[in-house]
Design a protein around this motif. Structure first.
Motif, PDB file in Angstrom:
ATOM      1  N   ILE A   6       0.847  -1.181   0.000  1.00 35.48           N
ATOM      2  CA  ILE A   6       0.000   0.000   0.000  1.00 35.48           C
ATOM      3  C   ILE A   6       0.885   1.234   0.000  1.00 35.48           C
ATOM      4  O   ILE A   6       1.850   1.314   0.759  1.00 35.48           O
ATOM      5  CB  ILE A   6      -0.932  -0.014   1.230  1.00 35.48           C
ATOM      6  N   SER A   7       0.544   2.195  -0.842  1.00 35.88           N
ATOM      7  CA  SER A   7       1.292   3.449  -0.918  1.00 35.88           C
ATOM      8  C   SER A   7       0.385   4.612  -0.557  1.00 35.88           C
ATOM      9  O   SER A   7      -0.802   4.610  -0.864  1.00 35.88           O
ATOM     10  CB  SER A   7       1.835   3.664  -2.332  1.00 35.88           C
ATOM     11  N   SER A   8       0.975   5.615   0.082  1.00 44.19           N
ATOM     12  CA  SER A   8       0.229   6.834   0.403  1.00 44.19           C
ATOM     13  C   SER A   8       0.467   7.910  -0.642  1.00 44.19           C
ATOM     14  O   SER A   8      -0.190   8.937  -0.633  1.00 44.19           O
ATOM     15  CB  SER A   8       0.659   7.368   1.766  1.00 44.19           C
ATOM     16  N   GLY A   9       1.459   7.694  -1.500  1.00 42.08           N
ATOM     17  CA  GLY A   9       1.834   8.705  -2.470  1.00 42.08           C
ATOM     18  C   GLY A   9       2.918   9.638  -1.953  1.00 42.08           C
ATOM     19  O   GLY A   9       3.324  10.566  -2.648  1.00 42.08           O
ATOM     20  N   SER A  10       3.419   9.394  -0.756  1.00 45.89           N
ATOM     21  CA  SER A  10       4.484  10.214  -0.190  1.00 45.89           C
ATOM     22  C   SER A  10       5.740  10.103  -1.041  1.00 45.89           C
ATOM     23  O   SER A  10       6.112   9.007  -1.479  1.00 45.89           O
ATOM     24  CB  SER A  10       4.802   9.748   1.239  1.00 45.89           C
ATOM     25  N   VAL A  11       6.400  11.220  -1.249  1.00 50.06           N
ATOM     26  CA  VAL A  11       7.651  11.191  -2.016  1.00 50.06           C
ATOM     27  C   VAL A  11       8.708  10.372  -1.296  1.00 50.06           C
ATOM     28  O   VAL A  11       9.598   9.803  -1.935  1.00 50.06           O
ATOM     29  CB  VAL A  11       8.186  12.617  -2.307  1.00 50.06           C
ATOM     30  N   GLY A  35       3.525  13.091  10.429  1.00 47.85           N
ATOM     31  CA  GLY A  35       2.408  14.012  10.337  1.00 47.85           C
ATOM     32  C   GLY A  35       2.305  14.793   9.049  1.00 47.85           C
ATOM     33  O   GLY A  35       1.611  15.809   8.998  1.00 47.85           O
ATOM     34  N   PHE A  36       2.962  14.329   8.000  1.00 53.57           N
ATOM     35  CA  PHE A  36       2.811  14.999   6.710  1.00 53.57           C
ATOM     36  C   PHE A  36       1.418  14.772   6.160  1.00 53.57           C
ATOM     37  O   PHE A  36       0.878  13.660   6.242  1.00 53.57           O
ATOM     38  CB  PHE A  36       3.825  14.483   5.683  1.00 53.57           C
ATOM     39  N   ASN A  37       0.835  15.798   5.600  1.00 49.09           N
ATOM     40  CA  ASN A  37      -0.376  15.663   4.802  1.00 49.09           C
ATOM     41  C   ASN A  37       0.143  15.266   3.424  1.00 49.09           C
ATOM     42  O   ASN A  37       0.767  16.070   2.738  1.00 49.09           O
ATOM     43  CB  ASN A  37      -1.129  16.990   4.748  1.00 49.09           C
ATOM     44  N   TYR A  38      -0.065  14.037   3.034  1.00 49.42           N
ATOM     45  CA  TYR A  38       0.537  13.529   1.797  1.00 49.42           C
ATOM     46  C   TYR A  38      -0.036  14.161   0.538  1.00 49.42           C
ATOM     47  O   TYR A  38       0.606  14.164  -0.498  1.00 49.42           O
ATOM     48  CB  TYR A  38       0.430  12.003   1.731  1.00 49.42           C
ATOM     49  N   GLU A  59      -4.717   5.445   9.649  1.00 51.97           N
ATOM     50  CA  GLU A  59      -6.087   4.981   9.444  1.00 51.97           C
ATOM     51  C   GLU A  59      -6.374   4.752   7.958  1.00 51.97           C
ATOM     52  O   GLU A  59      -6.977   3.749   7.573  1.00 51.97           O
ATOM     53  CB  GLU A  59      -7.061   6.001  10.026  1.00 51.97           C
ATOM     54  N   LYS A  60      -5.920   5.655   7.122  1.00 51.96           N
ATOM     55  CA  LYS A  60      -6.131   5.511   5.677  1.00 51.96           C
ATOM     56  C   LYS A  60      -5.425   4.266   5.141  1.00 51.96           C
ATOM     57  O   LYS A  60      -5.995   3.511   4.342  1.00 51.96           O
ATOM     58  CB  LYS A  60      -5.652   6.766   4.942  1.00 51.96           C
TER      59      LYS A  60
END
Length: 127
Positions: A6-11, A35-38, A59-60
């Protein structure tokens, strides 16, 4: 055995070659999450706001794996300044008061000096 990544899209995931979470039944391993908003790659300068965003990020990832925060069995907190951890108690109460997972707190340097907390969890897939 089939693993789901699973990826969040974070660099950071791309740069550091890791997944936000890996589903390896019956477990879900969520990488250290900050706490980054991705969506915007921004981060608050307050540890309480960072802890809140961190739990939203976790959670996501768990939802993408087919689970929820209620399935967490272990949590690891990593802070560059462990003395700030007590400020996070309201956030911990909000997200973990009924779960009460096994927990560890580690004081260590984090990748980016703006990061004030990183949280890693292990969860169980729902049966």
């Amino acid at each position: 055995m089939h693993y789901q990544r699973i990826s969040s899209g974070s660099v950071y995931e791309e740069q550091m070659c890791y997944s936000r979470a890996v589903v390896a039944p019956p477990f879900i391993f969520v990488s250290g999450t900050t706490g980054f908003n991705y969506a915007t790659m921004t981060i608050a300068d307050d540890i309480v706001l960072q802890a809140e965003q961190t739990f939203l990020n976790i959670e996501k990832a768990l939802q993408q794996a087919g689970a929820s925060l209620q399935h967490i069995v272990q949590v690891r907190y990593i802070l560059p300044n462990a003395g700030l951890f007590s400020l996070c108690k309201p956030v911990l109460q909000k997200y973990l008061s009924t779960i009460k997972p096994a927990a560890t707190l580690i004081q260590a340097g984090l990748l980016d000096e703006r990061m004030l907390i990183e949280i890693e969890v292990v969860a169980m897939l729902p049966s």
